[in-house]
Write a protein that holds these residues in place. Structure first.
Motif, PDB file in Angstrom:
ATOM      1  N   CYS A  83     -30.881  11.549  31.816  1.00 47.84           N
ATOM      2  CA  CYS A  83     -32.283  11.224  31.507  1.00 47.84           C
ATOM      3  C   CYS A  83     -32.925  10.585  32.742  1.00 47.84           C
ATOM      4  N   ARG A  85     -35.459   8.707  32.961  1.00 49.63           N
ATOM      5  CA  ARG A  85     -35.999   7.355  32.708  1.00 49.63           C
ATOM      6  C   ARG A  85     -34.901   6.301  32.698  1.00 49.63           C
ATOM      7  N   CYS A  86     -33.887   6.511  31.855  1.00 48.85           N
ATOM      8  CA  CYS A  86     -32.862   5.466  31.680  1.00 48.85           C
ATOM      9  C   CYS A  86     -31.585   5.793  32.452  1.00 48.85           C
ATOM     10  N   CYS A  91     -29.414  10.125  26.487  1.00 49.89           N
ATOM     11  CA  CYS A  91     -30.523   9.214  26.731  1.00 49.89           C
ATOM     12  C   CYS A  91     -30.439   7.980  25.823  1.00 49.89           C
ATOM     13  N   ARG A  92     -30.719   6.801  26.421  1.00 46.37           N
ATOM     14  CA  ARG A  92     -30.718   5.552  25.645  1.00 46.37           C
ATOM     15  C   ARG A  92     -32.123   4.969  25.512  1.00 46.37           C
ATOM     16  N   CYS A  93     -33.159   5.759  25.888  1.00 46.80           N
ATOM     17  CA  CYS A  93     -34.548   5.294  25.765  1.00 46.80           C
ATOM     18  C   CYS A  93     -34.898   5.110  24.294  1.00 46.80           C
TER      19      CYS A  93
HETATM   20 ZN   LIG Z   1     -33.552   7.943  28.530  1.00 43.46          ZN
END
Ligand SMILES: [Zn+2]
Length: 99
Positions: A83, A85-86, A91-93
């Motif tokens: 991911c 972002r994270c 993904c852990r968002c």
């Molecule tokens: Zn993420």
């Protein structure tokens, strides 16, 4: 077939039409195909979903040909197996329902 190979194929088939149309009008074709994919998803018809998804990819590749960028490279640069972002996989968002 890899994505770069698909992009080359779309270029060989359509670059003369895509160049004549230009990037903005080609982008509008892409958006109309995205709408058609939405209609197919609402109907739940797997044949139409497959055809419209293929059209979306083909028109996205045409747009990328016109701006002289490689979609496979762009995808790998951004997502690169995690991911963006994270950095997680998975993904852990926080979950988001809407864009
Ligand atoms: Zn993420």
């Amino acid at each position: 077939m890899e994505l770069s190979e698909m992009q080359r194929l779309i270029k060989e088939i359509y670059i003369h039409h895509d160049s004549r149309r230009g990037v903005i009008k080609t982008y509008k074709w892409l958006m109309s195909e995205v709408e058609e994919l939405g209609v197919a998803l609402n109907r739940g018809d797997s044949t139409s979903i497959s055809e419209e998804a293929a059209d979306v990819l083909a028109w996205l590749l045409s747009v990328m040909n016109l701006v002289d960028l490689d979609l496979e490279k762009a995808f790998i640069d951004k997502y690169g197996g995690r991911c963006p972002r994270c950095g997680g996989k998975p993904c852990r968002c926080p979950y988001r329902e809407e864009p």
